[in-house]
Design a protein around this motif. Structure first.
Motif, mmCIF file in Angstrom:
data_model
loop_
_atom_site.group_PDB
_atom_site.id
_atom_site.type_symbol
_atom_site.label_atom_id
_atom_site.label_comp_id
_atom_site.label_asym_id
_atom_site.label_seq_id
_atom_site.Cartn_x
_atom_site.Cartn_y
_atom_site.Cartn_z
ATOM 1 N N MET A 1 0.850 -1.196 0.000
ATOM 2 C CA MET A 1 0.000 0.000 0.000
ATOM 3 C C MET A 1 0.883 1.243 0.000
ATOM 4 N N GLN A 2 0.580 2.195 -0.907
ATOM 5 C CA GLN A 2 1.323 3.437 -0.920
ATOM 6 C C GLN A 2 1.023 4.227 0.344
ATOM 7 N N THR A 3 1.983 5.036 0.770
ATOM 8 C CA THR A 3 1.717 5.972 1.857
ATOM 9 C C THR A 3 1.524 7.349 1.265
ATOM 10 N N PRO A 4 0.607 8.149 1.849
ATOM 11 C CA PRO A 4 0.340 9.471 1.306
ATOM 12 C C PRO A 4 1.576 10.353 1.333
ATOM 13 N N ARG A 5 1.658 11.226 0.346
ATOM 14 C CA ARG A 5 2.777 12.159 0.274
ATOM 15 C C ARG A 5 2.379 13.414 1.039
ATOM 16 N N ASP A 6 3.097 13.709 2.105
ATOM 17 C CA ASP A 6 2.762 14.834 2.963
ATOM 18 C C ASP A 6 3.562 16.066 2.579
ATOM 19 N N THR A 64 -12.433 -2.679 -2.331
ATOM 20 C CA THR A 64 -11.279 -3.146 -1.560
ATOM 21 C C THR A 64 -10.176 -2.101 -1.541
ATOM 22 N N LEU A 65 -9.983 -1.440 -2.663
ATOM 23 C CA LEU A 65 -8.938 -0.414 -2.783
ATOM 24 C C LEU A 65 -9.158 0.726 -1.790
ATOM 25 N N LEU A 66 -10.405 1.089 -1.553
ATOM 26 C CA LEU A 66 -10.716 2.241 -0.705
ATOM 27 C C LEU A 66 -10.824 1.889 0.774
ATOM 28 N N ARG A 67 -10.780 0.623 1.112
ATOM 29 C CA ARG A 67 -11.026 0.203 2.489
ATOM 30 C C ARG A 67 -10.144 0.913 3.522
ATOM 31 N N PRO A 68 -8.865 1.192 3.232
ATOM 32 C CA PRO A 68 -8.036 1.838 4.265
ATOM 33 C C PRO A 68 -8.340 3.317 4.488
ATOM 34 N N PHE A 69 -9.209 3.928 3.680
ATOM 35 C CA PHE A 69 -9.359 5.376 3.698
ATOM 36 C C PHE A 69 -10.713 5.783 4.273
ATOM 37 N N TRP A 74 -10.872 11.685 4.071
ATOM 38 C CA TRP A 74 -10.356 11.762 2.701
ATOM 39 C C TRP A 74 -11.446 12.243 1.746
ATOM 40 N N LEU A 75 -11.092 13.220 0.950
ATOM 41 C CA LEU A 75 -11.947 13.672 -0.149
ATOM 42 C C LEU A 75 -11.363 13.130 -1.442
ATOM 43 N N ILE A 76 -12.205 12.678 -2.339
ATOM 44 C CA ILE A 76 -11.736 12.058 -3.576
ATOM 45 C C ILE A 76 -11.833 13.040 -4.739
ATOM 46 N N PHE A 77 -10.688 13.295 -5.359
ATOM 47 C CA PHE A 77 -10.674 14.059 -6.601
ATOM 48 C C PHE A 77 -10.852 13.025 -7.716
ATOM 49 N N ASN A 78 -12.031 13.020 -8.305
ATOM 50 C CA ASN A 78 -12.386 11.961 -9.244
ATOM 51 C C ASN A 78 -11.838 12.254 -10.640
ATOM 52 N N LEU A 79 -10.807 11.512 -11.035
ATOM 53 C CA LEU A 79 -10.217 11.632 -12.368
ATOM 54 C C LEU A 79 -10.534 10.414 -13.230
ATOM 55 N N GLN A 96 -20.638 4.123 -6.605
ATOM 56 C CA GLN A 96 -20.047 3.379 -5.493
ATOM 57 C C GLN A 96 -19.503 4.313 -4.421
ATOM 58 N N LEU A 97 -18.885 5.405 -4.826
ATOM 59 C CA LEU A 97 -18.350 6.360 -3.854
ATOM 60 C C LEU A 97 -19.463 6.922 -2.971
ATOM 61 N N ALA A 98 -20.585 7.274 -3.600
ATOM 62 C CA ALA A 98 -21.711 7.806 -2.833
ATOM 63 C C ALA A 98 -22.244 6.761 -1.855
ATOM 64 N N GLU A 99 -22.350 5.517 -2.306
ATOM 65 C CA GLU A 99 -22.849 4.453 -1.428
ATOM 66 C C GLU A 99 -21.911 4.213 -0.248
ATOM 67 N N LEU A 100 -20.609 4.420 -0.459
ATOM 68 C CA LEU A 100 -19.622 4.212 0.593
ATOM 69 C C LEU A 100 -19.452 5.432 1.494
ATOM 70 N N GLY A 101 -20.115 6.532 1.167
ATOM 71 C CA GLY A 101 -20.078 7.714 2.014
ATOM 72 C C GLY A 101 -18.967 8.695 1.723
ATOM 73 N N TYR A 102 -18.314 8.571 0.559
ATOM 74 C CA TYR A 102 -17.232 9.494 0.222
ATOM 75 C C TYR A 102 -17.766 10.762 -0.446
ATOM 76 N N THR A 103 -17.115 11.864 -0.158
ATOM 77 C CA THR A 103 -17.334 13.101 -0.908
ATOM 78 C C THR A 103 -16.331 13.132 -2.049
ATOM 79 N N PHE A 104 -16.788 13.513 -3.236
ATOM 80 C CA PHE A 104 -15.911 13.498 -4.403
ATOM 81 C C PHE A 104 -16.174 14.722 -5.261
ATOM 82 N N THR A 105 -15.176 15.082 -6.040
ATOM 83 C CA THR A 105 -15.315 16.222 -6.935
ATOM 84 C C THR A 105 -16.163 15.842 -8.140
ATOM 85 N N GLY A 106 -16.825 16.836 -8.689
ATOM 86 C CA GLY A 106 -17.530 16.652 -9.950
ATOM 87 C C GLY A 106 -18.942 16.145 -9.794
#
Length: 353
Positions: A1-6, A64-69, A74-79, A96-106
């Protein structure tokens, strides 16, 4: 798993950002190159403003990819782009993002679906009184005989594609025989219906807009002129004109931003673009493409998930308005933050304004 770039520490108002993008084994080389270049540029721009950023590629298993976040952090910039057959098709991802409770751009899944399927988009425009060229949906070449209201010359294109797939100089048809032949090509190659609509031979105007609901504004207007070509079949933005720098179409169709239009003409273009953006439910940002029938602007297409790369039309419009690339991306992020439950939406709106 990548770690976020701070970079610098986040304030309580600023969530961390996931730059979500999609690529898989079906992605074309140009899609891979342009997507990776966009992700790199967006990551660097947002890092330069102190955001905590993590690019995240989805190919098949988004959940599965989003499970750690944590959606509260976390806000998702949807590209994501993708075709409806791909797991990262933008409407599927946002649903899927809406069902999982994420806020996303666009825009949300409904708008992305409605604008992907062009006959549904056209029906929405008509239902809201937005002027658009006459059109018909045809599933077989012989269905052209039943088309009554579309005048020639006309344009025939796939009814549910993006990135100008299927748009060539042969898309412009001068009579029913040519229309039948082009419909047959589209149905055979893309395995979907074709949209046929009256072709308007005029300059094309691409209107970049941002905001949501009643609070929408025009960021800028660019234009593509086709004066370099005498043949009407060449007077459109084909796949080559958009994606192949070596092509004559790419080299000879300039994009001019800001468009050199009078205040009166600007007002007419903006009015139709705003009406189309709202009719299709666009949110945060988008682009409306128009041509003219006489003195009347006509909405051709609504791109609810338009390109936000640094060399794309939306970024050109931002620069013409005095904003750099990071300014533009931050504004989009803050528009989305207004929907994030843990953020003070009133304070964010003050920052947006």
């Amino acid at each position: 798993m990548q770690t976020p770039r701070d970079s610098r520490p986040q304030t309580p108002m600023n969530p961390s950002l996931l730059l979500l993008y999609g690529l898989d084994e079906a992605s074309q080389d140009f899609e891979i190159a342009s997507t990776l270049a966009l992700v790199k540029a967006a990551t660097e721009a947002l890092l330069s403003r102190g955001w905590r950023v993590l690019p995240l590629q989805v190919a098949h298993d988004l959940i599965t990819l989003l499970r750690p976040f944590n959606p509260g952090e976390w806000l998702i910039f949807n590209l994501c782009e993708g075709a409806p057959s791909q797991e990262f098709y933008y409407a599927r991802v946002t649903r899927q993002l809406a069902e999982l409770g994420y806020t996303f751009t666009g825009s949300d899944a409904w708008t992305l679906d409605e604008t992907q399927y062009k006959w549904r988009m056209k029906a929405l425009l008509e239902a809201h009184g937005v002027p658009t060229p006459t059109w018909a949906i045809v599933e077989r070449a012989e269905d052209v005989e039943d088309v009554q209201d579309v005048a020639f010359p006309a344009i025939v294109k796939p009814a549910a594609e993006h990135c100008s797939y299927g748009i060539t100089r042969d898309s412009v048809v001068m009579n029913a025989d040519e229309a039948r032949a082009q419909v047959a090509r589209v149905v055979d190659e893309f395995r979907q219906p074709a949209l046929i609509e009256t072709f308007l031979d005029s300059p094309e105007y691409n209107v970049s807009l941002w905001g949501s609901g009643d609070d929408v504004s025009v960021l800028g207007i660019s234009t593509m002129t086709y004066d370099a070509f005498d043949d009407i079949r060449d007077r459109l933005c084909t796949f080559d004109a958009k994606w192949r720098p070596e092509s004559e179409a790419y080299q000879r169709i300039p994009a001019i931003c800001p468009a050199p239009v009078s205040p009166a003409l600007r007002a007419k273009i903006e009015a139709v673009a705003l009406a189309a953006y709202r009719a299709t439910g666009c949110r945060d940002y988008g682009r409306v493409d128009l041509r003219f029938r006489g003195s009347q602007p006509m909405a051709l297409d609504v791109n609810a998930n338009c390109d936000v790369s640094p060399d794309g039309g939306f970024a050109h419009a931002a620069r013409a308005a005095g904003l750099d690339y990071a300014d533009m991306l931050e504004h989009i992020v803050r528009l989305a933050m207004c929907r994030m439950p843990v953020c003070d939406s009133r304070a964010v709106m003050e920052m947006v304004r």
